[in-house]
Design an enzyme around this catalytic site. Structure first.
Site: not given
Ligand code: PGA
Length: 247
Positions: A67, A136, A138, A143
């Protein structure tokens, strides 16, 4: 699903890096799917160290990132292009033209999504897709909500995601509201998925994602469908899964 739990983050980073190194030794022109965020930093450090020691080469590899934010100026330190250069690409021997990240500044975002999806198709299947997990549920910027998308698309960031990512920006308002992300279908097509989750604050969501019902409200739950899912957790992220398994 293959579940591995590590006593500490260093061991987890080494093991995840080793999985990628072994793939590249067997298949030097492997296609890798890569993630950003806090989770993979230690893995990328371990990969950079292995390249420095001459243990592995990325010269023939191709990478696709999951992304990119929409609308951050090129070169902005929070773009995922900048992150990848800083944490991995500048430390390894991969030719820049073999690294792919969606262009969050493309004049026509829909066309950029189509271009990215076509590039993915042309490259063949992703051999190994490295994923982190959002609080969450995702995956990339897919999302939670009523619907999920299969292909690369423009996603509106969930308020919880913007809050979680605000730690990287000067003010919460600066966090972009949209991103281009691979879809769940693009992700699930990978031959192997390597899901890495660390920290006590993710113990609940990783338990829900891997043992709960498949639901668009927890996009990572769809990973349960994948025939070659490898999960690497540190002890803290594994507490709930271990409790559930033992009783
Ligand atoms: P993080 O994010 O590795 O910074 O915890 C993971 C994500 O949001 O996919």
């Amino acid at each position: 699903m293959k579940l591995n739990i590590f006593a500490n983050q260093e061991q987890l980073h080494e093991a995840a890096a080793q999985t990628i190194i072994e793939l590249l030794r067997q298949k030097p022109d492997a296609v890798l799917g890569l993630a950003t965020g806090g989770t993979p930093v230690g893995i990328y450090e371990a990969l950079a160290a292995a390249v420095r020691r001459g243990e592995v080469s990325f010269a023939r590899a191709t990478t696709f990132n999951l992304d990119e934010y929409v609308g951050l100026p090129p070169g902005h330190p929070e773009t995922y292009r900048f992150y990848m250069e800083q944490h991995l690409f500048r430390h390894i021997d991969i030719p820049p033209e073999q690294t792919h990240i969606p262009d969050g500044n493309a004049p026509e975002l829909e066309r950029e999504c189509e271009r990215y999806e076509r590039l993915l198709e042309t490259a063949g299947r992703i051999d190994l897709m490295l994923l982190g997990l959002g609080h969450n549920g995702h995956i990339g910027f897919n999302e939670p909500g009523r619907v999920l998308h299969s292909r690369t698309h423009v996603a509106v960031l969930h308020p919880q995601t913007r809050k979680a990512n605000a730690r990287f920006f000067r003010t919460p308002e600066e966090v972009p509201t949209r991103a281009i992300t691979m879809g769940l279908g693009s992700i699930l097509k990978a031959r192997t998925i390597l899901l890495v989750v660390k920290g006590a604050d993710k113990a609940d969501i990783v338990h829900r994602a891997l043992t709960g019902p498949l639901t668009t409200e927890c996009p990572a739950s769809l990973l349960q469908l994948h025939p070659h899912l490898v999960v690497m957790l540190d002890e803290e992220a594994a507490t709930k899964i271990k409790r559930a398994a033992s009783g």
